[in-house]
Design an enzyme around this catalytic site. Structure first.
Site, mmCIF file in Angstrom:
data_model
loop_
_atom_site.group_PDB
_atom_site.id
_atom_site.type_symbol
_atom_site.label_atom_id
_atom_site.label_comp_id
_atom_site.label_asym_id
_atom_site.label_seq_id
_atom_site.Cartn_x
_atom_site.Cartn_y
_atom_site.Cartn_z
ATOM 1 N N ASP A 118 0.783 -1.248 0.058
ATOM 2 C CA ASP A 118 -0.085 -0.082 0.073
ATOM 3 C C ASP A 118 0.814 1.175 0.211
ATOM 4 O OD1 ASP A 118 -2.198 -1.687 0.080
ATOM 5 O OD2 ASP A 118 -2.774 -1.437 2.279
ATOM 6 N N GLY A 119 1.807 1.214 0.577
ATOM 7 C CA GLY A 119 2.788 2.325 0.737
ATOM 8 C C GLY A 119 3.294 3.000 -0.614
ATOM 9 N N ASN A 207 -4.179 9.217 2.961
ATOM 10 C CA ASN A 207 -4.813 8.336 3.911
ATOM 11 C C ASN A 207 -5.178 9.315 5.165
ATOM 12 O OD1 ASN A 207 -4.814 5.672 3.190
ATOM 13 N ND2 ASN A 207 -3.179 5.099 4.185
ATOM 14 N N ASP A 237 -3.516 11.137 23.325
ATOM 15 C CA ASP A 237 -2.392 10.940 22.671
ATOM 16 C C ASP A 237 -2.246 11.597 21.219
ATOM 17 O OD1 ASP A 237 -1.314 9.278 24.494
ATOM 18 O OD2 ASP A 237 -1.355 7.354 23.339
#
Length: 366
Positions: A118-119, A207, A237
């Site tokens: 996917d990268g 994304n 966070d």
């Protein structure tokens, strides 16, 4: 609907209500149609992966010799020592190279082929800050949620794409503006404008945008605005702002719902919020989001865009997020609906459970 110089997307059908006469667009109906046969292709390959050398070589030979196409690859791929071997020498002479952040190939490429995970698709998206050519992604990586094609039958599949026989899904992107106060350093890899001493950097994100506490042990404390109105302060966070495509990435790991890429929306997902009632929300695609460091924050925040371009956010800085006008046309193996559910089942094992057995006639009596 025109999307790229040599590309048109056709919408062939819609679902019609028998009562009111209104139409709903069939998400599986968008088709790839070329104004003229494509002549150039960009190949994105995962760097330093020996298992991709042979597929890369086969694809380059097929495209240059059998399809007479101009092939573009990034220079650092050709400079890989593994490709410097004798069997690649003749092939390298037929390939055009470019350098990220230096050479503009936006008007040179008709479509893109990704070899990897996917990268590679995320990286292909980052190379084009405006219109993106259609992307055909082969599953040669680990997860493969966004890479529906298997390389075993690449010749017939690539031929179908060249002939315009393929379905397409438009994956929306986020247009992100990071405004920083009094920044002195200028980077060639960022598109920047300087106004009144402030620097604004523009990005296209496929994304998600992640704002987190970075190396600090304190809670992240950032204000979230929607169309100019403060809607909440995120204490935890961090927070994820994702596209529907990104909803199955970091967001789903943080407890968000999964949204089909055809749904026009932006998802806001807190990361480990210090609140029992802070749930992920979905907002319309047309809104403008703005994130700033809260006045009460004990530490700086950090932002990353599709896992890259990580940078610190200080007091006075801001992150503005809207839906981009330049989506990524992703070529489907079958169609947008079937491909998505296939990825849910194969990659994320969605709703995998041992089936319940039926009751026997004796058990039913009780």
């Amino acid at each position: 609907m025109r999307l790229f110089d040599n590309l048109w997307l056709k919408r062939h059908s819609a679902v019609k209500s028998p009562h009111s006469g209104w139409h709903i667009q069939d998400p599986a109906s968008q088709r790839l149609t070329w104004n003229k046969p494509p002549k150039s292709v960009l190949i994105i390959k995962k760097i330093r992966d020996a298992s991709l050398l042979q597929p890369f070589k086969e694809l380059c030979i097929f495209l240059t010799q059998q399809k007479n196409m101009i092939v573009y690859v990034e220079r650092k791929i050709i400079e890989d020592p593994a490709i410097a071997i004798e069997s690649f020498v003749s092939l390298k002479k037929k390939i055009c190279t470019f350098r990220e952040d230096y050479d503009d190939i936006s008007n040179c490429v008709d479509f893109i082929i990704c070899l990897g995970g996917d990268g590679t698709l995320l990286y292909a998206s980052s190379l084009f800050q405006e219109s993106v050519p259609p992307v055909m992604a082969f599953h040669l990586g680990s997860l493969g949620f966004l890479t529906p094609f298997k390389f075993d039958t690449y010749q017939s599949q690539v031929t179908q794409v060249i002939e315009g026989n393929a379905a397409v899904i438009l994956r929306s992107r986020l247009e992100v503006k990071v405004m920083k106060k009094n920044r002195e350093k200028e980077s060639v890899e960022e598109i920047s404008l300087v106004t009144n001493g402030d620097k604004t950097m523009h990005y296209q994100v496929l994304n998600e945008v992640v704002v987190d506490r970075g190396p600090s042990s304190y809670l992240s404390n950032v204000d979230l605005f929607l169309d100019g109105h403060l809607i909440t302060t995120v204490q935890g966070d961090g927070v994820i702002v994702s596209t529907p495509t990104g909803s199955t990435a970091y967001a789903v790991a943080a407890g968000a719902s999964m949204i089909h890429p055809n749904v026009p929306a932006i998802m806001i997902t807190p990361i480990c919020p210090h609140s029992l009632s802070f749930r992920p929300i979905v907002v319309p695609a047309g809104v403008e989001l703005k994130i700033t460091l809260s006045r009460d924050a004990r530490n700086m925040a950090w932002v990353s865009l599709d896992g890259r371009k990580r940078q610190e956010i200080a007091y006075g800085d801001s992150i503005t997020i809207t839906t981009s006008c330049f989506p990524v046309p992703s070529i489907c193996f079958r169609d947008p609906v079937n491909d998505w559910f296939e990825s849910l089942a194969q990659c994320l094992h969605w709703n995998v459970r041992k089936k319940q057995s039926h009751l026997s006639s004796e058990e039913e009596e009780f």
